[in-house]
Design a protein around this motif. Structure first.
Motif, PDB file in Angstrom:
ATOM      1  N   ARG A 260       0.817  -1.219   0.000  1.00 32.47           N
ATOM      2  CA  ARG A 260       0.000   0.000   0.000  1.00 32.47           C
ATOM      3  C   ARG A 260       0.853   1.273   0.000  1.00 32.47           C
ATOM      4  N   GLY A 261       2.155   1.097   0.066  1.00 33.55           N
ATOM      5  CA  GLY A 261       3.026   2.278   0.080  1.00 33.55           C
ATOM      6  C   GLY A 261       3.170   2.873   1.463  1.00 33.55           C
ATOM      7  N   THR A 262       2.749   2.117   2.492  1.00 31.45           N
ATOM      8  CA  THR A 262       2.862   2.595   3.872  1.00 31.45           C
ATOM      9  C   THR A 262       3.559   1.516   4.702  1.00 31.45           C
ATOM     10  N   PRO A 263       4.846   1.280   4.418  1.00 28.96           N
ATOM     11  CA  PRO A 263       5.543   0.186   5.097  1.00 28.96           C
ATOM     12  C   PRO A 263       5.529   0.361   6.610  1.00 28.96           C
ATOM     13  N   PHE A 264       5.473  -0.773   7.283  1.00 28.16           N
ATOM     14  CA  PHE A 264       5.431  -0.763   8.743  1.00 28.16           C
ATOM     15  C   PHE A 264       6.832  -0.942   9.298  1.00 28.16           C
ATOM     16  N   ARG A 265       7.257   0.005  10.114  1.00 33.68           N
ATOM     17  CA  ARG A 265       8.513  -0.130  10.851  1.00 33.68           C
ATOM     18  C   ARG A 265       8.231   0.128  12.318  1.00 33.68           C
TER      19      ARG A 265
END
Ligand code: AMP
Ligand code: GLY
Length: 425
Positions: A260-265
Motif C-alpha cells: 500500500r506504500g505505507t511500510p510498517f517499521r
C-alpha cells in the motif's frame, strides 16, 4: 548515542532500563517519564502526545535516536516528523499506525491479506449495528473503532448487552470521537497470546511470546483494562505456533502495508486468540505491549539498541534476538477505581526496594509528591516483575516482592502467571 524514549508508563520504564544497559547509549532521556525513569535517565517535561514539542526538542537537543512507546504519538505522526528532521526513530509512521488507530482499517488490511481473524461488520449508525448484533444472537464483541486505551472493547453474551455497548459507544460517545464508528465482531473463544515483532518494513524478528491478563479481576472476570499482568513464555505458544503466526499473520501484514506504500517499521503487536481453528487476530497494535514488554525485556539478555536501530533503519537482516530460557512474570498494581475513574495522590511505599536480583519494579502512573515521596498519578501504578526457573517460581518471586509495595486502595490480581485460561488447571 543520545537516545530519547517517549512515554511515561511501565513499558517506558522497562525500555529505559534496558536501553541504559547498552554501551551505545551515552545519554538517555525520557519524555515525560516518571520517577522510575528519572532514576536512570533524564526526564523531559513534554507530554507523550505533544508531537510538535517532542520533534522540536529532539532536534534542538542533538538526539540521535527516538524510541516511541505509546500509540498516541505514532498515530499523530511523531515518527514522520522525526524522520523528516533526519532523526532515527523506532516507531510506526502515522499511516502504518492506523493498524492500531482504526480497528476498521485493521480489518480491511487483514481481509486484503487473507489473515485469520473474526468475521465482522463496521458501522457508524446504531440501527444497522444492532441488526448485525441481533443476527448473531448478541454473542458479539463490540469495539470502538478508534483509540480507547484498551477500554473500548465489550464482550457481549446477549442482545441486551450488545445493545447497551453499542448505545454507550455510538450514541453516548463514552469514548468520544473514537466511537463514531464501531466494529461488531464474531465472538471467538480460546486462550490468548500476544506476539510482538520488530519490523523493518519488510522483515520481522519475533520477540518471546507473552500472555496478558486483560480483565480487572482474578479468573478473567470484570471489565477489560489495559492489562493487569503478563508473563513470558506462554505454554499456549510453542515454537511451531510462533513460526505459524510469523508466516500467516505477521509477514502477510507487513507485505500488505508495504504494497500500500505505507511500510510498517517499529513494533507490530498481534493480539491473538488461539481458537480450535488456529490462531486468529483480535487486534493489532503498532507498538510494544504494556505490560507485556516488562516481562519480555527481562528475557532478552542482549543489547536491545542495535535491534531497535536496525528496525528503524530498515534492515533487520543481521539481527538475531537471543532469548533467556527462564520465565518472567509481571504483576500490575493499579489504583483504586481502575479501569474507571481512579483516585490519585496516594503515597506509594516500598517501590524502591531493595529487591532480590531477579526482581524489577517498573513504575507507571506515579509522580513525586511535594515531600519527595512517590505518589500515585494514574490507573496502572507499577508492574512488579520477576524471573524464575519456571513460571511458578517467577510468579512466586513477583508476588513476594509485591507484598513489599503498598499504597491505599491498591488493586492487583492474585492469579497472574498461575494457570492461564485454556490451560485446564
Ligand atoms: P482487543 O483490544 O481488540 O484486543 O480486545 C480486548 C480483549 O477483548 C481481548 O484481549 C479479548 O479478551 C477480548 N476480545 C476481543 N475480540 C474478541 C473476539 N472477537 N472474541 C472474543 N473475545 C474478544
Ligand atoms: N497489554 C495490551 C496492550 O498493550 O495493548
Amino acid at each position: 548515542m543520545r537516545i530519547l524514549v517517549v512515554g511515561g508508563g511501565g513499558r517506558e520504564h522497562a525500555l529505559v532500563w534496558k536501553i541504559c544497559q547498552s554501551p551505545l547509549a551515552e545519554k538517555v532521556f525520557c519524555a515525560p517519564g516518571n520517577p522510575g525513569t528519572a532514576r536512570l535517565a533524564e526526564n523531559v517535561a513534554i507530554a507523550a502526545d505533544d508531537v510538535d514539542a517532542l520533534a522540536h526538542w529532539a532536534a534542538g537537543n542533538r538526539i540521535d535516536f527516538v524510541v516511541v512507546g505509546p500509540e498516541a504519538p505514532l498515530v499523530l505522526g511523531l515518527a514522520d516528523r522525526l524522520a523528516a528532521a533526519g532523526i532515527a526513530v523506532f516507531g510506526a509512521s502515522a499511516a502504518a499506525a492506523r493498524l492500531e488507530g482504526s480497528k476498521a482499517f485493521a480489518k480491511e488490511v487483514m481481509e486484503a491479506a487473507g489473515i485469520p481473524t473474526a468475521s465482522h461488520g463496521s458501522f457508524d449508525a446504531l440501527g444497522p449495528a444492532l441488526a448485525h448484533a441481533r443476527a448473531s444472537g448478541g454473542r458479539v464483541v463490540v469495539k470502538a473503532d478508534g483509540l480507547a486505551a484498551g477500554k473500548g472493547v465489550v464482550v457481549c453474551g446477549d442482545v441486551a448487552e450488545a445493545e447497551a455497548a453499542l448505545r454507550s459507544i455510538l450514541v453516548d460517545r463514552v469514548h468520544g470521537a473514537a466511537g463514531s464508528r464501531v466494529v461488531v465482531e464474531e465472538r471467538l473463544s480460546g486462550p490468548e497470546a500476544s506476539v510482538i515483532a520488530l519490523v523493518d518494513g519488510e522483515r520481522v524478528r519475533v520477540l518471546p511470546p507473552a500472555q496478558d491478563h486483560k480483565r480487572i479481576f482474578d479468573g478473567d472476570r470484570g471489565p477489560n483494562t489495559g492489562g493487569m499482568g503478563a508473563f513470558s513464555p506462554t505454554p499456549t505458544v510453542n515454537d511451531a505456533l510462533l513460526a505459524d503466526v510469523e508466516r500467516r499473520v505477521l509477514l502477510p501484514t507487513v507485505r500488505e502495508m508495504a504494497r500500500r506504500g505505507t511500510p510498517f517499521r517499529g513494533a507490530l503487536y498481534a493480539g491473538l486468540m488461539l481458537t480450535a481453528e488456529g490462531p486468529k487476530v483480535l487486534e493489532f497494535n503498532a507498538r510494544f505491549g504494556d505490560p507485556e514488554t516488562q516481562p519480555i525485556l527481562l528475557r532478552i539478555p542482549g543489547d536491545i539498541v542495535p535491534a531497535l536501530l536496525a528496525a528503524a533503519k530498515g534492515d533487520l537482516s543481521a539481527v538475531n534476538i537471543e532469548v533467556d530460557p527462564r520465565a518472567a512474570v509481571g504483576v500490575v498494581m493499579a489504583a483504586e477505581g481502575y479501569p474507571g475513574r481512579v483516585t490519585v495522590g496516594d503515597a506509594v511505599d516500598g517501590a524502591k526496594g531493595p529487591f532480590p536480583p531477579d526482581v524489577q519494579v517498573f513504575l507507571a502512573g506515579t509522580r513525586r509528591g511535594p515531600d519527595g515521596r512517590i505518589v500515585t498519578s494514574g490507573g496502572r501504578v507499577l508492574t512488579v516483575c520477576a524471573l524464575g526457573s519456571d513460571r511458578a517460581q517467577a510468579a512466586a518471586r513477583a508476588y513476594q516482592a509485591l507484598a513489599q509495595v503498598q499504597f491505599r486502595g491498591a488493586q492487583f490480581r492474585r492469579d497472574i502467571g498461575r494457570a492461564g485460561p485454556g490451560e485446564g488447571a
